[in-house]
Motif scaffolding. Sequence first.
Motif, mmCIF file in Angstrom:
data_model
loop_
_atom_site.group_PDB
_atom_site.id
_atom_site.type_symbol
_atom_site.label_atom_id
_atom_site.label_comp_id
_atom_site.label_asym_id
_atom_site.label_seq_id
_atom_site.Cartn_x
_atom_site.Cartn_y
_atom_site.Cartn_z
ATOM 1 N N LEU A 18 0.851 -1.180 0.000
ATOM 2 C CA LEU A 18 0.000 0.000 0.000
ATOM 3 C C LEU A 18 0.886 1.228 0.000
ATOM 4 O O LEU A 18 2.002 1.192 0.529
ATOM 5 N N ARG A 19 0.382 2.310 -0.561
ATOM 6 C CA ARG A 19 1.070 3.585 -0.454
ATOM 7 C C ARG A 19 0.142 4.593 0.201
ATOM 8 O O ARG A 19 -0.932 4.887 -0.333
ATOM 9 N N LEU A 20 0.566 5.091 1.336
ATOM 10 C CA LEU A 20 -0.177 6.138 2.020
ATOM 11 C C LEU A 20 0.311 7.498 1.555
ATOM 12 O O LEU A 20 1.498 7.679 1.291
ATOM 13 N N SER A 21 -0.619 8.432 1.474
ATOM 14 C CA SER A 21 -0.291 9.804 1.130
ATOM 15 C C SER A 21 -0.821 10.732 2.205
ATOM 16 O O SER A 21 -1.835 10.442 2.848
ATOM 17 N N CYS A 22 -0.133 11.846 2.387
ATOM 18 C CA CYS A 22 -0.579 12.861 3.333
ATOM 19 C C CYS A 22 -0.390 14.217 2.678
ATOM 20 O O CYS A 22 0.751 14.662 2.464
ATOM 21 N N ALA A 23 -1.489 14.853 2.339
ATOM 22 C CA ALA A 23 -1.448 16.184 1.753
ATOM 23 C C ALA A 23 -1.399 17.212 2.878
ATOM 24 O O ALA A 23 -2.279 17.232 3.746
ATOM 25 N N VAL A 24 -0.377 18.046 2.840
ATOM 26 C CA VAL A 24 -0.146 19.029 3.904
ATOM 27 C C VAL A 24 -0.404 20.430 3.364
ATOM 28 O O VAL A 24 0.117 20.794 2.305
ATOM 29 N N SER A 25 -1.178 21.209 4.077
ATOM 30 C CA SER A 25 -1.446 22.582 3.667
ATOM 31 C C SER A 25 -1.412 23.498 4.888
ATOM 32 O O SER A 25 -1.600 23.054 6.020
ATOM 33 N N VAL A 27 1.206 25.227 5.948
ATOM 34 C CA VAL A 27 2.530 25.358 6.566
ATOM 35 C C VAL A 27 3.575 25.441 5.474
ATOM 36 O O VAL A 27 3.318 25.103 4.318
ATOM 37 N N ILE A 28 4.772 25.897 5.850
ATOM 38 C CA ILE A 28 5.899 25.854 4.925
ATOM 39 C C ILE A 28 6.480 24.460 5.023
ATOM 40 O O ILE A 28 7.155 24.102 5.988
ATOM 41 N N PHE A 29 6.194 23.661 4.024
ATOM 42 C CA PHE A 29 6.461 22.232 4.051
ATOM 43 C C PHE A 29 7.888 21.910 4.461
ATOM 44 O O PHE A 29 8.139 21.028 5.283
ATOM 45 N N GLY A 30 8.845 22.617 3.912
ATOM 46 C CA GLY A 30 10.251 22.302 4.134
ATOM 47 C C GLY A 30 10.763 22.651 5.513
ATOM 48 O O GLY A 30 11.906 22.329 5.843
ATOM 49 N N MET A 73 8.153 17.817 -2.543
ATOM 50 C CA MET A 73 8.174 19.172 -2.000
ATOM 51 C C MET A 73 7.174 20.083 -2.709
ATOM 52 O O MET A 73 6.434 20.832 -2.059
ATOM 53 N N SER A 74 7.116 20.022 -4.029
ATOM 54 C CA SER A 74 6.257 20.965 -4.752
ATOM 55 C C SER A 74 4.779 20.647 -4.554
ATOM 56 O O SER A 74 3.931 21.528 -4.692
ATOM 57 N N LYS A 75 4.476 19.392 -4.219
ATOM 58 C CA LYS A 75 3.082 19.014 -3.965
ATOM 59 C C LYS A 75 2.747 19.057 -2.478
ATOM 60 O O LYS A 75 1.601 18.816 -2.097
ATOM 61 N N SER A 76 3.752 19.340 -1.638
ATOM 62 C CA SER A 76 3.547 19.348 -0.175
ATOM 63 C C SER A 76 2.858 18.069 0.283
ATOM 64 O O SER A 76 1.873 18.100 1.035
ATOM 65 N N THR A 77 3.378 16.965 -0.191
ATOM 66 C CA THR A 77 2.770 15.672 0.101
ATOM 67 C C THR A 77 3.809 14.713 0.648
ATOM 68 O O THR A 77 4.923 14.629 0.136
#
Length: 116
Positions: A18-25, A27-30, A73-77
């Motif tokens: 399985l691949r889990l994803s987490c979309a982050v919004s 915040v400054i991801f880096g 990084m560009s997708k903040s994911t």
Amino acid sequence: QVQLVESGGGLVQPGGSLRLSCAVSGVIFGHYSLGWYRQAPGKQREVVAVITPDGDTNYVDSARARFTISRHMSKSTLYLQMNSLKPEDTAFYYCHAQHILGREYWGQGTQVTVSS
């Protein structure tokens, strides 16, 4: 408003992936250490994998060599690729973000069930 939204959980047979994803919004991801935690019924929440702002990774021993944490990084994911899944990997998986100054945030979680 900070949001961490997980997806990708589900039911998989032992040995599957399985691949889990987490979309982050919000915040400054880096600027954040990002991690995956899990909690099985009757057990404490435990860290599974972490990736630092510099890109260093660390894993719990039970996940090392089977799981891979990564980020886009560009997708903040944030991602967690899980291979060779075992029944003992069954848990609710949570995305976590912690700023270098200490602020932290959690996602709502996604269920992973490994069963035949």
